[in-house]
Design an enzyme around this catalytic site. Structure first.
Site, PDB file in Angstrom:
ATOM      1  N   ASP A 235      29.204 -47.634  12.526  1.00 57.86           N
ATOM      2  CA  ASP A 235      30.570 -46.865  12.361  1.00 57.86           C
ATOM      3  C   ASP A 235      29.964 -45.548  12.359  1.00 57.86           C
ATOM      4  O   ASP A 235      29.173 -45.077  12.106  1.00 57.86           O
ATOM      5  CB  ASP A 235      31.218 -47.373  10.866  1.00 57.86           C
ATOM      6  CG  ASP A 235      31.605 -48.586  10.957  1.00 57.86           C
ATOM      7  OD1 ASP A 235      31.898 -49.362  12.099  1.00 57.86           O
ATOM      8  OD2 ASP A 235      32.054 -49.312   9.865  1.00 57.86           O
ATOM      9  N   GLY A 263       7.223 -29.138   5.425  1.00 54.90           N
ATOM     10  CA  GLY A 263       6.196 -28.494   5.870  1.00 54.90           C
ATOM     11  C   GLY A 263       5.216 -29.439   6.294  1.00 54.90           C
ATOM     12  O   GLY A 263       5.327 -30.121   7.223  1.00 54.90           O
ATOM     13  N   GLY A 264       4.056 -29.621   5.561  1.00 56.63           N
ATOM     14  CA  GLY A 264       2.627 -30.148   6.159  1.00 56.63           C
ATOM     15  C   GLY A 264       2.128 -29.352   7.016  1.00 56.63           C
ATOM     16  O   GLY A 264       2.458 -28.178   7.523  1.00 56.63           O
ATOM     17  N   TRP A 265       0.805 -29.955   7.654  1.00 57.85           N
ATOM     18  CA  TRP A 265      -0.076 -29.278   8.484  1.00 57.85           C
ATOM     19  C   TRP A 265       0.606 -28.658   9.657  1.00 57.85           C
ATOM     20  O   TRP A 265       0.422 -27.295   9.859  1.00 57.85           O
ATOM     21  CB  TRP A 265      -1.428 -30.090   8.714  1.00 57.85           C
ATOM     22  CG  TRP A 265      -2.198 -29.622   9.675  1.00 57.85           C
ATOM     23  CD1 TRP A 265      -2.408 -29.494  10.913  1.00 57.85           C
ATOM     24  CD2 TRP A 265      -3.196 -28.613   9.350  1.00 57.85           C
ATOM     25  NE1 TRP A 265      -3.512 -28.770  11.697  1.00 57.85           N
ATOM     26  CE2 TRP A 265      -4.020 -28.073  10.411  1.00 57.85           C
ATOM     27  CE3 TRP A 265      -3.479 -27.868   8.162  1.00 57.85           C
ATOM     28  CZ2 TRP A 265      -4.762 -27.010  10.340  1.00 57.85           C
ATOM     29  CZ3 TRP A 265      -4.409 -26.826   8.063  1.00 57.85           C
ATOM     30  CH2 TRP A 265      -5.219 -26.619   9.333  1.00 57.85           C
ATOM     31  N   GLU A 306       0.842 -25.137   3.882  1.00 62.84           N
ATOM     32  CA  GLU A 306      -0.582 -25.015   4.076  1.00 62.84           C
ATOM     33  C   GLU A 306      -1.008 -23.924   5.166  1.00 62.84           C
ATOM     34  O   GLU A 306      -0.876 -24.174   6.357  1.00 62.84           O
ATOM     35  CB  GLU A 306      -0.807 -26.445   4.881  1.00 62.84           C
ATOM     36  CG  GLU A 306      -0.667 -27.848   3.999  1.00 62.84           C
ATOM     37  CD  GLU A 306      -1.013 -29.123   4.558  1.00 62.84           C
ATOM     38  OE1 GLU A 306      -2.145 -29.138   5.241  1.00 62.84           O
ATOM     39  OE2 GLU A 306      -0.444 -29.970   4.453  1.00 62.84           O
ATOM     40  N   MET A 372      -4.231 -31.496  -2.880  1.00 59.28           N
ATOM     41  CA  MET A 372      -5.017 -32.582  -1.755  1.00 59.28           C
ATOM     42  C   MET A 372      -6.432 -32.627  -1.980  1.00 59.28           C
ATOM     43  O   MET A 372      -7.315 -32.186  -1.007  1.00 59.28           O
ATOM     44  CB  MET A 372      -4.379 -32.029  -0.590  1.00 59.28           C
ATOM     45  CG  MET A 372      -2.681 -32.015  -0.438  1.00 59.28           C
ATOM     46  SD  MET A 372      -2.195 -31.431   1.050  1.00 59.28           S
ATOM     47  CE  MET A 372      -2.264 -29.637   0.757  1.00 59.28           C
ATOM     48  N   ASP A 375      -9.816 -35.100   2.666  1.00 59.46           N
ATOM     49  CA  ASP A 375     -10.181 -34.192   3.876  1.00 59.46           C
ATOM     50  C   ASP A 375     -11.083 -33.091   3.486  1.00 59.46           C
ATOM     51  O   ASP A 375     -11.088 -32.151   4.265  1.00 59.46           O
ATOM     52  CB  ASP A 375      -8.899 -33.968   4.372  1.00 59.46           C
ATOM     53  CG  ASP A 375      -8.147 -34.734   5.152  1.00 59.46           C
ATOM     54  OD1 ASP A 375      -8.434 -36.067   5.136  1.00 59.46           O
ATOM     55  OD2 ASP A 375      -6.982 -34.808   5.383  1.00 59.46           O
ATOM     56  N   TRP A 512      -2.028 -40.439   0.090  1.00 61.27           N
ATOM     57  CA  TRP A 512      -1.706 -40.403   1.602  1.00 61.27           C
ATOM     58  C   TRP A 512      -2.238 -41.316   2.393  1.00 61.27           C
ATOM     59  O   TRP A 512      -3.440 -41.571   2.313  1.00 61.27           O
ATOM     60  CB  TRP A 512      -2.174 -39.085   2.258  1.00 61.27           C
ATOM     61  CG  TRP A 512      -1.684 -38.639   3.668  1.00 61.27           C
ATOM     62  CD1 TRP A 512      -2.260 -39.027   4.652  1.00 61.27           C
ATOM     63  CD2 TRP A 512      -0.465 -38.294   4.123  1.00 61.27           C
ATOM     64  NE1 TRP A 512      -1.756 -39.026   5.862  1.00 61.27           N
ATOM     65  CE2 TRP A 512      -0.433 -38.310   5.593  1.00 61.27           C
ATOM     66  CE3 TRP A 512       0.883 -37.603   3.429  1.00 61.27           C
ATOM     67  CZ2 TRP A 512       0.721 -37.834   6.138  1.00 61.27           C
ATOM     68  CZ3 TRP A 512       1.616 -37.392   4.122  1.00 61.27           C
ATOM     69  CH2 TRP A 512       1.681 -37.223   5.494  1.00 61.27           C
TER      70      TRP A 512
END
Length: 532
Positions: A235, A263-265, A306, A372, A375, A512
């Site tokens: 619909d 955002g994010g990388w 970032e 974070m 990494d 993550w």
């Protein structure tokens, strides 16, 4: 999310693998005219386990409630459960008698229909003396109670005093990885989460914008793919996609909050322009998050910049005060009734990224920070040295001093960020190298190890079988298999990290991201159990 030094790959998720069920409690129904229950371990990591019981109405008439009871021996206990209400009583000899009843939404079973509930626990033992509605679970005797406890209150999830467990849901996971919101439910993860961060919205022209309209609110979900078993509507104006599935998930698990992360990388390059007019940026974000089409889905906004006044995929020169000013504007616009949070760098080096922005000053405007703390190391340094990407603390031979979780936590505390506004970050994936001969960390390499979706990265659910852990260092695990070397967290190392989080007085933990876990949710179970 990203590593403190900069490089990051957007896609860290993968297709589901199906965990084998073991330790079956009850045989198939002995009678076609019985209510039966079959319970099995869906996951076992040595110190704990996860189980699931499936109730089948084998009678020719409808059933208006169910109740499963069983014993566990001394030294074995159920610590949490979902899709059910749970009570326990102590028995002679140290045994415990557990009773599981239907919630308000899963108690009515038509003839031939099934319902299930899940639980996790600790200890080496397993179920005995199983009954369903007063009769043996295998249907060999006893008559079912027609209405043992109709419509009890639904399981509220983690209690109000529980530490936060926040998982990121990656919007692109609905494509190659085939991971959807329904998987959060079927894995048992929804009952263990307190919040879901939906990643990501974009930042363009100084404004919050949609990241992927098809995945976000347009993809059509068939009945079998949908959280509530109902297909989406075509619909005009009907909400579809992951947003609608999140709406359904929140209805099923009322304790859950959903936060939209921007955002994010890959999409942080727009924050510099946004910082030039923070009030206008905040207004655009508010209008998007509170869009009438999905306002009920989201409980606030998360900013993943970032990095402020530092380099990520691009370099920002907006100055050390820009982040604080932006978070102040967002809090003013979103008010006290919405969550305002931020995923931030974990670079604890002297003069590093934590020092580049006023995270201490901005803390007054956020509900919490998500440093974070992963990494730190990886095959973006192709020749090594090999190092776990998420060390909890320093160790002899660590490639960069200050690149570990504790350094970030202590530095943020020293800048005035309350421990109660910090969460410990963990990854549901590993980073690895190939061409490695040394088993211990610190070896040389010839390049990134192969990964399902990208070189040098692999989901935990794959690594646990393909390259099992061979050692631990700095509170995390590593594995040497053939010429490959991987660093990743296991349920056991996550238990240690959660103890650290509690000892530090942190608000909880985040990870993550959801699709990296096993189908039985081994890692999220370890987090939930570890935090208590």
């Amino acid at each position: 999310m990203s590593r403190p030094g900069g490089r990051r790959v957007l896609a860290l998720a993968g297709a589901l693998t199906i965990a084998a069920s073991t330790a079956l409690v009850s045989a198939p129904p002995a009678s076609a005219a019985a209510v039966t229950a079959a319970c099995a371990k869906t996951s076992d990591w040595g110190t704990g386990f996860e189980g699931r019981c499936t109730i089948t109405n084998g009678t020719s008439s409808g059933l208006s409630g169910w109740k499963v009871e069983f014993d566990l021996p001394a030294g074995t206990a159920i610590t949490s459960s979902w899709d059910t209400t749970r009570t326990v009583s102590q028995q002679p000899g140290g045994r415990s008698r557990y009773t599981f009843a239907n919630t308000g939404w899963n108690g009515t079973l038509a003839a031939g229909a099934t319902a299930s509930f899940g639980f996790n626990g600790t200890g080496p033992g397993w179920i005995s003396g199983c009954t369903v509605n007063g009769g043996a679970c295998d249907g060999s005797g006893g008559q079912p109670d027609p209405d043992p406890d109709p419509d009890p209150d639904p399981d509220p999830g983690p209690g109000p005093g529980a530490r936060k467990v926040i998982g990121y849901f990656a919007q692109w996971g609905v494509y190659q990885r085939n991971y959807h919101v329904k998987n959060i439910d079927t894995s048992g993860s929804a009952a263990k989460l307190t919040h879901i961060n939906y990643a990501f919205g974009n930042v363009q022209n100084g404004q919050c914008t949609i990241g992927d309209s098809y995945a976000d609110y347009d993809r059509f979900y068939q009945a079998g793919e949908s959280v509530d078993g109902q297909a989406d509507s075509w619909d005009t104006g009907a909400l579809r996609g992951s947003f609608n599935q999140l709406r359904k998930l929140k209805k099923k698990y009322p304790h859950l909050k959903v936060v939209w992360s921007f955002g994010g990388w890959s999409w942080s390059g727009g924050f510099g322009q946004a910082a030039a007019n923070p009030a206008a940026f905040a207004e655009s974000c508010y209008k998007l998050v509170e869009d009438p089409r999905w306002a009920d889905v989201f409980d606030g906004i998360d900013i993943d910049w970032e990095y402020p006044n530092a380099c990520g995929l691009t370099c920002d020169t907006s100055g050390p005060a820009a982040f604080r000013t932006m978070m102040s504007a967002l809090r003013s616009r979103f008010g006290s009734g919405n969550l305002v949070t931020a995923a931030i760098t974990a670079d604890g080096t002297s003069g590093g990224k934590i020092d580049a922005a006023d995270y201490g000053g901005a803390a007054q405007y956020v509900d919490w920070y998500l440093p974070m703390t992963y990494d730190f190391f990886g095959a973006f340094d192709a020749d090594g040295p090999t190092a776990p990407h998420s060390p909890l603390n320093s160790y002899t031979g660590i490639p960069v001093q200050g690149f570990h979780s504790d350094a970030a936590i202590q530095k943020l505390k020293a800048k005035g960020v309350p421990a109660s506004k910090l969460l410990l970050g963990v990854g549901f994936y590993g980073r690895g190298w190939r061409g490695v001969t040394q088993s211990a960390p610190g070896g040389s390499a010839s390049g990134p190890a192969p990964g399902t979706y990208e070189q040098g990265i692999e989901d935990y659910k794959v690594l646990k079988g393909r390259c099992p852990s061979t050692g631990t260092v700095a509170g995390t695990a590593y594995a040497k298999c053939g010429d490959q070397w991987w660093g990743y967290d296991t349920p056991a190392t996550l238990g240690g990290k959660m103890t650290y989080a509690k000892n530090q007085g942190l608000a909880g933990s985040f990870f993550w991201e959801l699709s990296g876990d096993t189908t039985g949710g081994e890692l999220i179970t370890a987090i939930r159990n570890g935090l208590g």
